[in-house]
Design an enzyme around this catalytic site. Sequence first.
Site, PDB file in Angstrom:
ATOM      1  N   ARG A  26     -33.673   5.792 -20.509  1.00 49.99           N
ATOM      2  CA  ARG A  26     -33.076   4.716 -21.630  1.00 49.99           C
ATOM      3  C   ARG A  26     -32.825   5.893 -23.308  1.00 49.99           C
ATOM      4  NH1 ARG A  26     -36.918   2.321 -24.440  1.00 49.99           N
ATOM      5  NH2 ARG A  26     -37.627   1.795 -22.811  1.00 49.99           N
ATOM      6  N   LYS A  46     -10.561   0.737 -22.595  1.00 53.64           N
ATOM      7  CA  LYS A  46      -9.545   0.716 -22.689  1.00 53.64           C
ATOM      8  C   LYS A  46      -8.548   2.372 -22.408  1.00 53.64           C
ATOM      9  CE  LYS A  46      -9.788  -3.268 -24.069  1.00 53.64           C
ATOM     10  NZ  LYS A  46     -11.438  -3.800 -24.402  1.00 53.64           N
ATOM     11  N   ASP A  58     -12.677   0.677 -36.019  1.00 50.61           N
ATOM     12  CA  ASP A  58     -12.709   0.384 -34.633  1.00 50.61           C
ATOM     13  C   ASP A  58     -11.093   1.226 -34.115  1.00 50.61           C
ATOM     14  OD1 ASP A  58     -11.379  -0.545 -32.602  1.00 50.61           O
ATOM     15  OD2 ASP A  58     -12.419  -2.516 -32.807  1.00 50.61           O
ATOM     16  N   TYR A 108     -10.645  -8.478 -33.298  1.00 46.37           N
ATOM     17  CA  TYR A 108     -10.509  -8.482 -32.677  1.00 46.37           C
ATOM     18  C   TYR A 108     -11.841  -9.474 -32.422  1.00 46.37           C
ATOM     19  CZ  TYR A 108     -12.757  -8.452 -27.886  1.00 46.37           C
ATOM     20  OH  TYR A 108     -13.065  -8.514 -26.976  1.00 46.37           O
TER      21      TYR A 108
HETATM   22  N1  PLP Z   1     -12.619  -3.585 -29.964  1.00 50.93           N
HETATM   23  C1  PLP Z   1     -11.131  -4.013 -29.720  1.00 50.93           C
HETATM   24  C2  PLP Z   1      -9.583  -3.571 -30.386  1.00 50.93           C
HETATM   25  C3  PLP Z   1     -10.317  -4.537 -28.827  1.00 50.93           C
HETATM   26  O1  PLP Z   1      -9.480  -4.926 -28.603  1.00 50.93           O
HETATM   27  C4  PLP Z   1     -12.282  -4.904 -27.745  1.00 50.93           C
HETATM   28  C5  PLP Z   1     -11.951  -5.862 -26.526  1.00 50.93           C
HETATM   29  O2  PLP Z   1     -11.030  -6.247 -26.063  1.00 50.93           O
HETATM   30  C6  PLP Z   1     -13.007  -3.994 -28.667  1.00 50.93           C
HETATM   31  C7  PLP Z   1     -13.399  -3.951 -28.969  1.00 50.93           C
HETATM   32  C8  PLP Z   1     -14.792  -4.543 -27.049  1.00 50.93           C
HETATM   33  O3  PLP Z   1     -14.616  -3.791 -26.156  1.00 50.93           O
HETATM   34  P1  PLP Z   1     -15.235  -4.200 -24.898  1.00 50.93           P
HETATM   35  O4  PLP Z   1     -14.654  -5.236 -24.502  1.00 50.93           O
HETATM   36  O5  PLP Z   1     -15.072  -2.724 -24.144  1.00 50.93           O
HETATM   37  O6  PLP Z   1     -16.893  -4.635 -25.396  1.00 50.93           O
END
Ligand code: PLP
Length: 393
Positions: A51, A203, A178, A104
């Site tokens: 951890r 992704k 992000d 998002y």
């Molecule tokens: N940020 C964006 C722009 C996203 O499209 C997503 C998920 O679709 C996330 C963050 C969250 O990522 P995760 O699905 O790995 O938690």
Amino acid sequence: MSNPKYNINTRIVKVFHEDGNQASIPPIYQSTTFKADSIDSLSTNNYDYTRSGNPTRTTLQSHLASIINCKHTWVVNSGMACLDVILSAFLKPNDELIAGEDLYGGSDRLLHFFERKSNIKINHYDTTNLELMKSKITKDTKLILLESPTNPLINVVNVKEITSYAHKINPNCIVVFDNTMMTPLLMNPLELGVDIHYESATKYLNGHHDIMAGVLACNNDEIAKKLFFVINSTGSGLAPFDSWLLIRGLKTLSIRLEREQENCMKLANYLQNLNFKVRYTGLKSHPQYNLHFSQCKGPGAVLSFETGNIKLSELIIKNCKLFSTTVSFGSVSSLISLPLKMSHASIDPNVLKERNFPQDLIRLCVGIEDINDLINDLDNAIRLAKRELNAKL
Ligand code: PLP
């Protein structure tokens, strides 16, 4: 450990690791515990419990620091876990946060959970409007959350200007970016001045839709320490096997993205020629084309388009065979979705209406398949959808 003189395309492939057995690729340390040298000290390399730290996770973190060209990286078990760690580490009751309107859906849901639970004040503004942003940022703004291009409206945010203005007004304001849509290959938000860069490695970074992961990056020691405190306390650090898979997935990032962008550009032109309203930063017709390319090296591989009719959009999606109907993006295979009912369904429909979110918006996340097959699939789906729609009239 890494050699910063290499180009990023080489740094992605070359993983530096130390292994007593000369293994060509980094081994997986699946162990949760590490033996102490004595009761007064940890193991030779300071590991005691996974951890808190694990050699496979460390290899991945060092590798990502070399790719991103930053001082600190932490890997956690999803993109959402990154945002959770950031909010937990830096916000306290009554703090004010600014986020975009075209955010998002999952991030929006988590922000509002914090708003209800911890009394954080969340203000959503059009982050693409620089003057509006400057009028809203005050010395009480504790954190700003930005995305660019936004998902799924593909709007571009002036990251450098907003960040430098926020730091001028409140030097302690944490600007968070992000970077899931662009990846470190196409954009380096830390070089534009932001304090924390995070992205969903679920992704593009992993690229095969077979693990969930998130990456946090920063250059400031204090910020890194605060992030690690939460990660260690909650146990959100990425598991060894998933860390190993992410090291493997990362190696092909640059060739995957190159092909995905090439395919996406051809699809954008094809859809534009059919007179659909296409949103893609690779098109010169994008109103913020120049701004995008002043901060990014490529357009990415996500586009959205409006058909003018929600029923037509639904029928196009239904008739696609090669494009899978699913949320997410960044995989080697192409995906199609209706954000209103899928990735953004967690946002209150009244809020989406207020923000003029187009109900008929289709999002394409383009993979590495043969472009002729992708165009044929879409062409066929559009033809069938129009026929079915006309039959219903
Ligand atoms: N940020 C964006 C722009 C996203 O499209 C997503 C998920 O679709 C996330 C963050 C969250 O990522 P995760 O699905 O790995 O938690």
